[in-house]
Design a protein around this motif. Structure first.
Motif, PDB file in Angstrom:
ATOM      1  N   SER A 294      34.688  53.538  -4.150  1.00 42.71           N
ATOM      2  CA  SER A 294      35.413  54.153  -4.567  1.00 42.71           C
ATOM      3  C   SER A 294      36.006  55.236  -2.561  1.00 42.71           C
ATOM      4  CB  SER A 294      34.459  55.746  -5.480  1.00 42.71           C
ATOM      5  OG  SER A 294      34.424  54.914  -6.511  1.00 42.71           O
ATOM      6  N   ALA A 295      34.962  55.174  -2.205  1.00 41.37           N
ATOM      7  CA  ALA A 295      34.919  56.411  -1.476  1.00 41.37           C
ATOM      8  C   ALA A 295      36.437  55.982  -0.070  1.00 41.37           C
ATOM      9  CB  ALA A 295      34.405  56.749  -0.110  1.00 41.37           C
ATOM     10  N   SER A 296      36.884  55.013  -0.047  1.00 42.92           N
ATOM     11  CA  SER A 296      37.079  53.518   0.862  1.00 42.92           C
ATOM     12  C   SER A 296      39.184  54.265   1.076  1.00 42.92           C
ATOM     13  CB  SER A 296      37.311  52.835   0.761  1.00 42.92           C
ATOM     14  OG  SER A 296      38.593  51.485   0.233  1.00 42.92           O
ATOM     15  N   ILE A 297      39.776  54.571  -0.500  1.00 41.78           N
ATOM     16  CA  ILE A 297      41.149  54.916  -0.471  1.00 41.78           C
ATOM     17  C   ILE A 297      41.178  56.513   0.130  1.00 41.78           C
ATOM     18  CG2 ILE A 297      42.980  55.883  -1.986  1.00 41.78           C
ATOM     19  CD1 ILE A 297      42.550  52.474  -2.660  1.00 41.78           C
ATOM     20  N   PRO A 298      40.289  57.430  -0.889  1.00 44.13           N
ATOM     21  CA  PRO A 298      40.271  58.588  -0.484  1.00 44.13           C
ATOM     22  C   PRO A 298      40.031  59.204   1.285  1.00 44.13           C
ATOM     23  CG  PRO A 298      38.932  58.246  -1.779  1.00 44.13           C
ATOM     24  CD  PRO A 298      38.928  57.076  -1.806  1.00 44.13           C
ATOM     25  N   LEU A 299      38.642  58.121   1.732  1.00 40.14           N
ATOM     26  CA  LEU A 299      38.677  58.612   3.250  1.00 40.14           C
ATOM     27  C   LEU A 299      39.591  58.331   4.011  1.00 40.14           C
ATOM     28  CD1 LEU A 299      34.820  56.618   3.368  1.00 40.14           C
ATOM     29  CD2 LEU A 299      35.742  59.414   4.218  1.00 40.14           C
ATOM     30  N   ALA A 300      40.838  56.891   3.472  1.00 40.02           N
ATOM     31  CA  ALA A 300      41.521  56.674   4.452  1.00 40.02           C
ATOM     32  C   ALA A 300      42.558  57.452   4.076  1.00 40.02           C
ATOM     33  CB  ALA A 300      42.224  55.172   4.081  1.00 40.02           C
ATOM     34  N   LEU A 301      43.827  57.932   2.825  1.00 38.71           N
ATOM     35  CA  LEU A 301      44.661  59.069   2.876  1.00 38.71           C
ATOM     36  C   LEU A 301      44.119  60.889   3.527  1.00 38.71           C
ATOM     37  CD1 LEU A 301      46.345  60.782   1.125  1.00 38.71           C
ATOM     38  CD2 LEU A 301      45.488  60.919  -0.305  1.00 38.71           C
ATOM     39  N   VAL A 302      42.627  60.874   3.417  1.00 40.57           N
ATOM     40  CA  VAL A 302      42.662  62.551   4.318  1.00 40.57           C
ATOM     41  C   VAL A 302      42.700  61.872   5.944  1.00 40.57           C
ATOM     42  CG1 VAL A 302      40.321  63.891   5.121  1.00 40.57           C
ATOM     43  CG2 VAL A 302      41.021  63.089   2.954  1.00 40.57           C
ATOM     44  N   GLU A 303      42.352  60.725   6.363  1.00 37.78           N
ATOM     45  CA  GLU A 303      42.246  60.880   8.003  1.00 37.78           C
ATOM     46  C   GLU A 303      44.258  60.676   8.398  1.00 37.78           C
ATOM     47  OE1 GLU A 303      39.708  58.158  10.639  1.00 37.78           O
ATOM     48  OE2 GLU A 303      41.282  57.460  10.561  1.00 37.78           O
ATOM     49  N   ALA A 304      44.472  60.207   7.500  1.00 36.68           N
ATOM     50  CA  ALA A 304      46.533  60.064   7.727  1.00 36.68           C
ATOM     51  C   ALA A 304      46.669  61.748   7.814  1.00 36.68           C
ATOM     52  CB  ALA A 304      46.937  59.017   7.060  1.00 36.68           C
ATOM     53  N   ALA A 305      46.675  62.085   6.275  1.00 32.59           N
ATOM     54  CA  ALA A 305      46.831  63.656   6.223  1.00 32.59           C
ATOM     55  C   ALA A 305      46.499  64.303   7.207  1.00 32.59           C
ATOM     56  CB  ALA A 305      46.271  64.265   4.869  1.00 32.59           C
ATOM     57  N   ASP A 306      44.993  64.404   7.939  1.00 39.96           N
ATOM     58  CA  ASP A 306      44.849  65.160   8.851  1.00 39.96           C
ATOM     59  C   ASP A 306      45.797  64.967   9.929  1.00 39.96           C
ATOM     60  OD1 ASP A 306      42.770  66.436   7.420  1.00 39.96           O
ATOM     61  OD2 ASP A 306      41.232  65.319   8.090  1.00 39.96           O
ATOM     62  N   ALA A 307      46.030  63.377  10.635  1.00 41.56           N
ATOM     63  CA  ALA A 307      45.925  62.889  11.467  1.00 41.56           C
ATOM     64  C   ALA A 307      48.117  63.297  11.449  1.00 41.56           C
ATOM     65  CB  ALA A 307      45.992  61.665  11.485  1.00 41.56           C
ATOM     66  N   GLY A 308      48.348  64.196  10.032  1.00 37.24           N
ATOM     67  CA  GLY A 308      50.195  64.137  11.168  1.00 37.24           C
ATOM     68  C   GLY A 308      50.712  63.501   9.799  1.00 37.24           C
ATOM     69  N   ARG A 309      50.442  62.171   9.459  1.00 32.44           N
ATOM     70  CA  ARG A 309      50.888  60.774   9.104  1.00 32.44           C
ATOM     71  C   ARG A 309      51.980  61.461   7.816  1.00 32.44           C
ATOM     72  NH1 ARG A 309      47.570  55.623  10.344  1.00 32.44           N
ATOM     73  NH2 ARG A 309      49.197  54.699  10.185  1.00 32.44           N
ATOM     74  N   LEU A 310      51.599  62.393   7.093  1.00 32.51           N
ATOM     75  CA  LEU A 310      52.635  62.855   6.069  1.00 32.51           C
ATOM     76  C   LEU A 310      53.112  63.867   6.300  1.00 32.51           C
ATOM     77  CD1 LEU A 310      49.539  61.360   3.886  1.00 32.51           C
ATOM     78  CD2 LEU A 310      51.580  60.731   3.254  1.00 32.51           C
ATOM     79  N   SER A 311      54.797  63.525   5.214  1.00 30.66           N
ATOM     80  CA  SER A 311      55.789  64.567   5.200  1.00 30.66           C
ATOM     81  C   SER A 311      56.375  65.097   3.859  1.00 30.66           C
ATOM     82  CB  SER A 311      57.122  63.658   6.173  1.00 30.66           C
ATOM     83  OG  SER A 311      56.540  63.273   7.546  1.00 30.66           O
ATOM     84  N   GLU A 312      56.319  65.652   4.034  1.00 24.28           N
ATOM     85  CA  GLU A 312      56.645  66.478   2.518  1.00 24.28           C
ATOM     86  C   GLU A 312      58.053  65.285   1.824  1.00 24.28           C
ATOM     87  OE1 GLU A 312      56.026  68.552   0.769  1.00 24.28           O
ATOM     88  OE2 GLU A 312      57.355  68.601  -0.799  1.00 24.28           O
ATOM     89  N   GLY A 313      57.614  64.464   0.947  1.00 26.02           N
ATOM     90  CA  GLY A 313      58.142  64.257  -0.295  1.00 26.02           C
ATOM     91  C   GLY A 313      58.325  61.923   0.355  1.00 26.02           C
ATOM     92  N   ASP A 314      57.442  62.467   1.190  1.00 29.96           N
ATOM     93  CA  ASP A 314      57.109  60.536   1.844  1.00 29.96           C
ATOM     94  C   ASP A 314      56.567  59.994   0.458  1.00 29.96           C
ATOM     95  OD1 ASP A 314      57.611  60.611   4.293  1.00 29.96           O
ATOM     96  OD2 ASP A 314      55.654  60.628   4.961  1.00 29.96           O
TER      97      ASP A 314
END
Ligand SMILES: CC(C)(COP(=O)(O)OP(=O)(O)OC[C@H]1O[C@@H](n2cnc3c(N)ncnc32)[C@H](O)[C@@H]1OP(=O)(O)O)[C@@H](O)C(=O)NCCC(=O)NCCS
Length: 311
Positions: free
Chosen positions: A269-289
């Motif tokens: 259960s942790a695998s998808i949110p762990l990946a999402l959090v790492e990507a968000a912290d690394a600035g890989r997400l922008s508004e509207g993506d």
């Protein structure tokens, strides 16, 4: 129009690192075999499902600029609850000091996408909830036989969480979703009470590629978008070769996939949110993506969703 937004995120990993070399010293296996067949190099082992969930949940609430008492819905996805009764979400709710409702959800490794879609639906249904904490936390080490080389090297522990806030003027978060189960596949991956995970690895692999590709293709079509419009692909982190097959068949550019399994192993259960959090912290997400989530697990369950990232 009204919808919810992801306004905070956080994760937690146990301190203890177990490398492939540690397994080499104890089992008939090798770093080369594990890396080649799975992509996993190391994983984290330790903690309890509630302790990891609390750490990840607290970080997500802080990041959202909220207090725990602002949360009125807590959904905890887990396959490894601390106790049979009550739900682990009760411990997390009490120790964080949340308000309102809380429940556990078990859809195995597809559970986090089930939980995200469920929480978003409960917020947008306007049935009394405004802010949800959606946590995925698992301690698979508690149900893994560390003498069995075919499963010991795969599974590990961790937690990840997001805060969803409903807004009257917000666009929908979930543009399309597909949650499914084929119960005839139960025998290929299961764990009895008090026992260890039993798995037919090759069959799980074959089925996983098929169900996740079908499910992800379905939500991409439902959302009315092309695969190359997906800005970030967040797959369940079970096996690099499964992710590679998905990317190739769906036509998603490789660099848009988030990979953490080399350092975390399969944390369910942790695998998808762990990946999402790492990507968000690394600035890989922008508004509207546009973000594509896709997972599979015991049952056999699967779940995919296309989400629009807006804070
Ligand atoms: C488990 C998995 C890595 C095995 O890889 P594979 O290429 O399918 O390998 P196979 O199962 O065909 O096994 C090949 C050989 O490697 C051996 N093997 C298994 N684990 C091993 C290990 N850790 N080290 C060395 N050899 C190992 C097997 O015993 C088998 O030996 P044999 O041919 O003498 O019988 C792979 O099937 C997989 O990842 N499946 C999906 C599992 C999964 O994602 N589960 C979680 C779902 S949420």
């Amino acid at each position: 129009m009204s919808g919810s937004s992801i306004t905070g995120w956080g994760s937690a990993l146990p301190e203890k690192v177990v490398t492939n070399a540690d397994f080499e010293a104890r089992l008939d296996t090798s770093d080369a075999w594990i890396v080649e067949r799975t992509g996993i190099r190391e994983r984290r082992i330790g903690g309890t499902t509630s302790s990891l969930a609390i750490e990840a949940g607290a970080a997500a609430i802080t990041r959202a600029g909220l207090s725990p008492s602002d949360i009125d819905l807590l959904v905890l996805s887990t396959t490894t609850p601390d106790k049979a009764v009550p739900a682990t979400s009760a411990t997390v709710h009490a120790q964080l000091g949340c308000s309102g409702a809380a429940f556990d959800l078990n859809a195995a490794c597809a559970g986090y996408v089930y939980a995200l879609v469920t929480a978003d639906a409960m917020l947008t249904a306007r049935i009394g909830f405004d802010r949800a904490l959606v946590i995925g936390s698992d301690t698979l080490s508690s149900i893994t036989d560390f003498e069995d080389r075919s499963t010991a090297v795969l599974f590990a522990d961790g937690a990840g969480a997001v805060v969803l806030e409903h807004r009257q003027d917000s666009e929908p978060l979930v543009l399309a979703s597909d949650l499914g189960l084929d119960g005839s596949l139960l025998p290929i991956l299961y764990c009895e009470h008090g026992g260890y995970l039993k798995m037919e690895g090759r069959e799980v692999f074959r089925r996983a590629v098929r169900v996740t590709v079908d499910s992800a293709a379905k939500v991409i079509a439902q959302a009315g978008i092309a695969a190359d419009e997906i800005a970030l692909f967040v797959p369940h982190q079970a096996n690099q070769r499964i992710i590679d097959a998905m990317i190739q068949r769906l036509g998603i550019p490789r660099e848009r996939a988030v990979i953490v399994l080399d350092r975390t192993g399969n944390t369910s259960s942790a695998s998808i949110p762990l990946a999402l959090v790492e990507a968000a912290d690394a600035g890989r997400l922008s508004e509207g993506d546009l973000v594509l989530f896709s997972g599979f697990g015991a049952g056999m369950t699967w779940a995919s969703a296309v989400v629009r990232w807006h804070q």
